[in-house]
Design a protein around this motif. Structure first.
Motif, PDB file in Angstrom:
ATOM      1  N   ASP A 117       0.825  -1.207   0.000  1.00  0.00           N
ATOM      2  CA  ASP A 117       0.000   0.000   0.000  1.00  0.00           C
ATOM      3  C   ASP A 117       0.863   1.262   0.000  1.00  0.00           C
ATOM      4  OD1 ASP A 117      -2.699   1.132   0.117  1.00  0.00           O
ATOM      5  OD2 ASP A 117      -2.085   1.875   2.084  1.00  0.00           O
ATOM      6  N   GLN A 118       1.947   1.244   0.767  1.00  0.00           N
ATOM      7  CA  GLN A 118       2.847   2.401   0.814  1.00  0.00           C
ATOM      8  C   GLN A 118       3.491   2.644  -0.546  1.00  0.00           C
ATOM      9  OE1 GLN A 118       5.593   1.553   3.977  1.00  0.00           O
ATOM     10  NE2 GLN A 118       4.114   2.032   5.610  1.00  0.00           N
ATOM     11  N   VAL A 119       3.948   1.562  -1.186  1.00  0.00           N
ATOM     12  CA  VAL A 119       4.567   1.697  -2.513  1.00  0.00           C
ATOM     13  C   VAL A 119       3.538   2.161  -3.532  1.00  0.00           C
ATOM     14  CG1 VAL A 119       5.646   0.427  -4.413  1.00  0.00           C
ATOM     15  CG2 VAL A 119       6.381   0.013  -2.055  1.00  0.00           C
ATOM     16  N   ARG A 120       2.322   1.611  -3.429  1.00  0.00           N
ATOM     17  CA  ARG A 120       1.265   1.994  -4.366  1.00  0.00           C
ATOM     18  C   ARG A 120       0.923   3.480  -4.215  1.00  0.00           C
ATOM     19  NH1 ARG A 120      -2.490  -1.169  -2.671  1.00  0.00           N
ATOM     20  NH2 ARG A 120      -2.061  -2.892  -4.115  1.00  0.00           N
ATOM     21  N   GLN A 121       0.799   3.952  -2.994  1.00  0.00           N
ATOM     22  CA  GLN A 121       0.479   5.362  -2.752  1.00  0.00           C
ATOM     23  C   GLN A 121       1.582   6.282  -3.288  1.00  0.00           C
ATOM     24  OE1 GLN A 121      -0.397   5.988   1.374  1.00  0.00           O
ATOM     25  NE2 GLN A 121      -2.052   4.466   1.426  1.00  0.00           N
ATOM     26  N   ARG A 122       2.819   5.841  -3.071  1.00  0.00           N
ATOM     27  CA  ARG A 122       3.937   6.658  -3.576  1.00  0.00           C
ATOM     28  C   ARG A 122       3.927   6.689  -5.102  1.00  0.00           C
ATOM     29  NH1 ARG A 122      10.354   5.791  -2.060  1.00  0.00           N
ATOM     30  NH2 ARG A 122      11.167   7.471  -3.392  1.00  0.00           N
ATOM     31  N   ALA A 123       3.625   5.544  -5.722  1.00  0.00           N
ATOM     32  CA  ALA A 123       3.570   5.484  -7.184  1.00  0.00           C
ATOM     33  C   ALA A 123       2.448   6.369  -7.718  1.00  0.00           C
ATOM     34  CB  ALA A 123       3.376   4.040  -7.639  1.00  0.00           C
ATOM     35  N   VAL A 124       1.303   6.380  -7.000  1.00  0.00           N
ATOM     36  CA  VAL A 124       0.176   7.228  -7.418  1.00  0.00           C
ATOM     37  C   VAL A 124       0.566   8.698  -7.348  1.00  0.00           C
ATOM     38  CG1 VAL A 124      -2.124   8.017  -6.752  1.00  0.00           C
ATOM     39  CG2 VAL A 124      -1.622   5.569  -6.828  1.00  0.00           C
ATOM     40  N   ARG A 125       1.243   9.069  -6.279  1.00  0.00           N
ATOM     41  CA  ARG A 125       1.672  10.469  -6.154  1.00  0.00           C
ATOM     42  C   ARG A 125       2.639  10.847  -7.269  1.00  0.00           C
ATOM     43  NH1 ARG A 125       1.995   9.114  -0.555  1.00  0.00           N
ATOM     44  NH2 ARG A 125       4.272   8.890  -0.753  1.00  0.00           N
ATOM     45  N   ASP A 126       3.582   9.978  -7.580  1.00  0.00           N
ATOM     46  CA  ASP A 126       4.544  10.260  -8.646  1.00  0.00           C
ATOM     47  C   ASP A 126       3.846  10.349  -9.999  1.00  0.00           C
ATOM     48  OD1 ASP A 126       6.580  10.317  -6.841  1.00  0.00           O
ATOM     49  OD2 ASP A 126       7.435   8.357  -7.353  1.00  0.00           O
ATOM     50  N   GLN A 127       2.871   9.450 -10.207  1.00  0.00           N
ATOM     51  CA  GLN A 127       2.146   9.477 -11.477  1.00  0.00           C
ATOM     52  C   GLN A 127       1.340  10.770 -11.606  1.00  0.00           C
ATOM     53  OE1 GLN A 127       2.459   6.975 -13.890  1.00  0.00           O
ATOM     54  NE2 GLN A 127       1.494   8.557 -15.154  1.00  0.00           N
ATOM     55  N   GLN A 128       0.763  11.193 -10.460  1.00  0.00           N
ATOM     56  CA  GLN A 128       0.006  12.447 -10.475  1.00  0.00           C
ATOM     57  C   GLN A 128       0.922  13.633 -10.792  1.00  0.00           C
ATOM     58  OE1 GLN A 128      -1.790  12.413  -6.596  1.00  0.00           O
ATOM     59  NE2 GLN A 128      -3.661  11.333  -7.293  1.00  0.00           N
ATOM     60  N   ARG A 129       2.131  13.631 -10.257  1.00  0.00           N
ATOM     61  CA  ARG A 129       3.102  14.703 -10.565  1.00  0.00           C
ATOM     62  C   ARG A 129       3.459  14.681 -12.032  1.00  0.00           C
ATOM     63  NH1 ARG A 129       8.354  14.348  -7.474  1.00  0.00           N
ATOM     64  NH2 ARG A 129       8.694  16.337  -8.561  1.00  0.00           N
ATOM     65  N   LEU A 130       3.642  13.458 -12.561  1.00  0.00           N
ATOM     66  CA  LEU A 130       4.012  13.333 -13.975  1.00  0.00           C
ATOM     67  C   LEU A 130       2.881  13.818 -14.869  1.00  0.00           C
ATOM     68  CD1 LEU A 130       6.120  12.280 -16.026  1.00  0.00           C
ATOM     69  CD2 LEU A 130       4.962  10.073 -15.921  1.00  0.00           C
ATOM     70  N   ASP A 131       1.636  13.416 -14.492  1.00  0.00           N
ATOM     71  CA  ASP A 131       0.487  13.794 -15.327  1.00  0.00           C
ATOM     72  C   ASP A 131       0.130  15.274 -15.193  1.00  0.00           C
ATOM     73  OD1 ASP A 131       0.354  11.152 -16.056  1.00  0.00           O
ATOM     74  OD2 ASP A 131      -1.261  10.625 -14.653  1.00  0.00           O
ATOM     75  N   SER A 132       0.497  15.894 -14.098  1.00  0.00           N
ATOM     76  CA  SER A 132       0.122  17.298 -13.876  1.00  0.00           C
ATOM     77  C   SER A 132       0.910  18.268 -14.753  1.00  0.00           C
ATOM     78  CB  SER A 132       0.342  17.663 -12.404  1.00  0.00           C
ATOM     79  OG  SER A 132       1.737  17.681 -12.086  1.00  0.00           O
ATOM     80  N   GLY A 133       2.039  17.834 -15.268  1.00  0.00           N
ATOM     81  CA  GLY A 133       2.896  18.716 -16.076  1.00  0.00           C
ATOM     82  C   GLY A 133       3.728  19.655 -15.244  1.00  0.00           C
ATOM     83  N   ALA A 134       3.696  19.447 -13.924  1.00  0.00           N
ATOM     84  CA  ALA A 134       4.461  20.343 -13.055  1.00  0.00           C
ATOM     85  C   ALA A 134       5.953  20.132 -13.212  1.00  0.00           C
ATOM     86  CB  ALA A 134       4.055  20.127 -11.599  1.00  0.00           C
ATOM     87  N   VAL A 135       6.352  18.934 -13.634  1.00  0.00           N
ATOM     88  CA  VAL A 135       7.785  18.639 -13.825  1.00  0.00           C
ATOM     89  C   VAL A 135       8.107  18.863 -15.302  1.00  0.00           C
ATOM     90  CG1 VAL A 135       9.595  16.915 -13.618  1.00  0.00           C
ATOM     91  CG2 VAL A 135       7.704  16.939 -11.975  1.00  0.00           C
ATOM     92  N   THR A 136       8.930  19.830 -15.552  1.00  0.00           N
ATOM     93  CA  THR A 136       9.237  20.204 -16.949  1.00  0.00           C
ATOM     94  C   THR A 136      10.665  19.874 -17.341  1.00  0.00           C
ATOM     95  OG1 THR A 136       9.796  22.444 -16.189  1.00  0.00           O
ATOM     96  CG2 THR A 136       7.528  22.046 -16.936  1.00  0.00           C
ATOM     97  N   SER A 137      11.513  19.730 -16.364  1.00  0.00           N
ATOM     98  CA  SER A 137      12.916  19.440 -16.678  1.00  0.00           C
ATOM     99  C   SER A 137      13.040  18.033 -17.231  1.00  0.00           C
ATOM    100  CB  SER A 137      13.783  19.578 -15.424  1.00  0.00           C
ATOM    101  OG  SER A 137      15.069  19.020 -15.626  1.00  0.00           O
ATOM    102  N   PRO A 138      13.659  17.882 -18.382  1.00  0.00           N
ATOM    103  CA  PRO A 138      13.834  16.549 -18.976  1.00  0.00           C
ATOM    104  C   PRO A 138      14.518  15.583 -18.018  1.00  0.00           C
ATOM    105  CG  PRO A 138      14.391  18.228 -20.573  1.00  0.00           C
ATOM    106  CD  PRO A 138      14.203  18.954 -19.263  1.00  0.00           C
ATOM    107  N   LYS A 139      15.507  16.078 -17.315  1.00  0.00           N
ATOM    108  CA  LYS A 139      16.221  15.191 -16.383  1.00  0.00           C
ATOM    109  C   LYS A 139      15.307  14.757 -15.240  1.00  0.00           C
ATOM    110  CE  LYS A 139      20.364  14.869 -13.534  1.00  0.00           C
ATOM    111  NZ  LYS A 139      21.590  15.562 -13.062  1.00  0.00           N
ATOM    112  N   ASP A 140      14.540  15.744 -14.734  1.00  0.00           N
ATOM    113  CA  ASP A 140      13.613  15.413 -13.648  1.00  0.00           C
ATOM    114  C   ASP A 140      12.515  14.477 -14.126  1.00  0.00           C
ATOM    115  OD1 ASP A 140      15.057  16.988 -11.954  1.00  0.00           O
ATOM    116  OD2 ASP A 140      13.710  18.741 -12.084  1.00  0.00           O
TER     117      ASP A 140
END
Length: 247
Positions: free
Chosen positions: A73-96
């Motif tokens: 559950d902890q790993v799943r929640q962390r993955a969901v948060r990361d996916q949400q960050r990725l989908d939000s477009g908030a991360v623009t740096s190619p490296k990031d």
């Protein structure tokens, strides 16, 4: 020692009752249910130990499963948060973006591995639960057998105790009519001679030691007064004369 012939014959009745009481006591002590209950109780103890071990294993697996599911559950929640960050477009740096995608992939693999652990633990827990169910049924079955054997033993006890009480009362009545000195000698001999202190002289044979008396002994007994208390020369028990003595 002298005693009326009738008193000596009553002594045989006391002896018969003493033998009867010995037999009843031995039977009570040797009931087959005793060994049956003892054997079943040993089996029950072993089964209960196995049941406790199986219950402990099931309990350990339950805690392990909860911990593994929490990890998933902890790993799943962390993955969901990361996916949400990725989908939000908030991360623009190619490296990031690359690092975030790499982390999401890593978390997916980690989640898969942890889910495999959960499945493995669940299988072990299910096996332990089946073992608990099996042992619980076996414990109940053996306990039922013990209860049945105990009931049969107690029923036998009740019957035998009734017979013992009846024989004891009858002995008290008859022994009370035997002269004290004769009874005292009888009790002493009975203790020394394995429970038999007086025996009938039957066809010139002592029924205590089963030895035929010699002609000399027979002649001495034949010459003795009816109220003389005679003794077997072989076993020293009180020898009671009757019409069947062959004198």
């Amino acid at each position: 020692m002298n005693a009326a012939p009738a008193d000596q014959i009553r002594l045989l009745d006391v002896q018969d009752l003493d033998v009867r009481l010995q037999q009843l006591t031995h039977k009570r002590r040797s009931l087959p249910e005793h060994a049956e209950i003892e054997s079943l109780t040993k089996d029950l103890t072993q089964l209960r130990d196995l049941l406790v071990a199986a219950q402990t294993e099931e309990s350990d697996c339950a805690r392990e499963q909860i911990k593994a599911e929490q990890d998933v559950d902890q790993v799943r929640q962390r993955a969901v948060r990361d996916q949400q960050r990725l989908d939000s477009g908030a991360v623009t740096s190619p490296k990031d973006l690359e690092n975030l995608q790499r982390e999401i992939a890593s978390l997916a693999k980690r989640q898969g591995d942890l889910e495999d652990v959960v499945l493995e633990v669940m299988e072990r827990r299910e096996s332990a639960q089946e073992r608990v169910a099996e042992l619980t049924e076996r414990v109940s079955s053996v306990q039922a057998k013990i209860d049945d054997a105990t009931a049969r033993r107690d029923a036998a006890f009740e019957s035998l105790d009734g017979d013992i009480a009846s024989a004891t009362k009858e002995r008290e009545v008859i022994a009370g009519s035997v002269p004290a000195d004769l009874l005292k000698l009888y009790e002493k001999l009975r203790e020394q001679q394995g429970g038999v202190g007086a025996a009938k002289l039957y066809q010139r044979t002592c029924q205590g030691c089963r030895q035929e008396l010699s002609i000399t002994d027979i002649n001495e007994i034949r010459a003795a007064a009816p109220d003389t208390v005679v003794r077997c020369e072989n076993c020293r028990r009180i020898l009671v004369r009757t019409s069947e003595s062959g004198l």
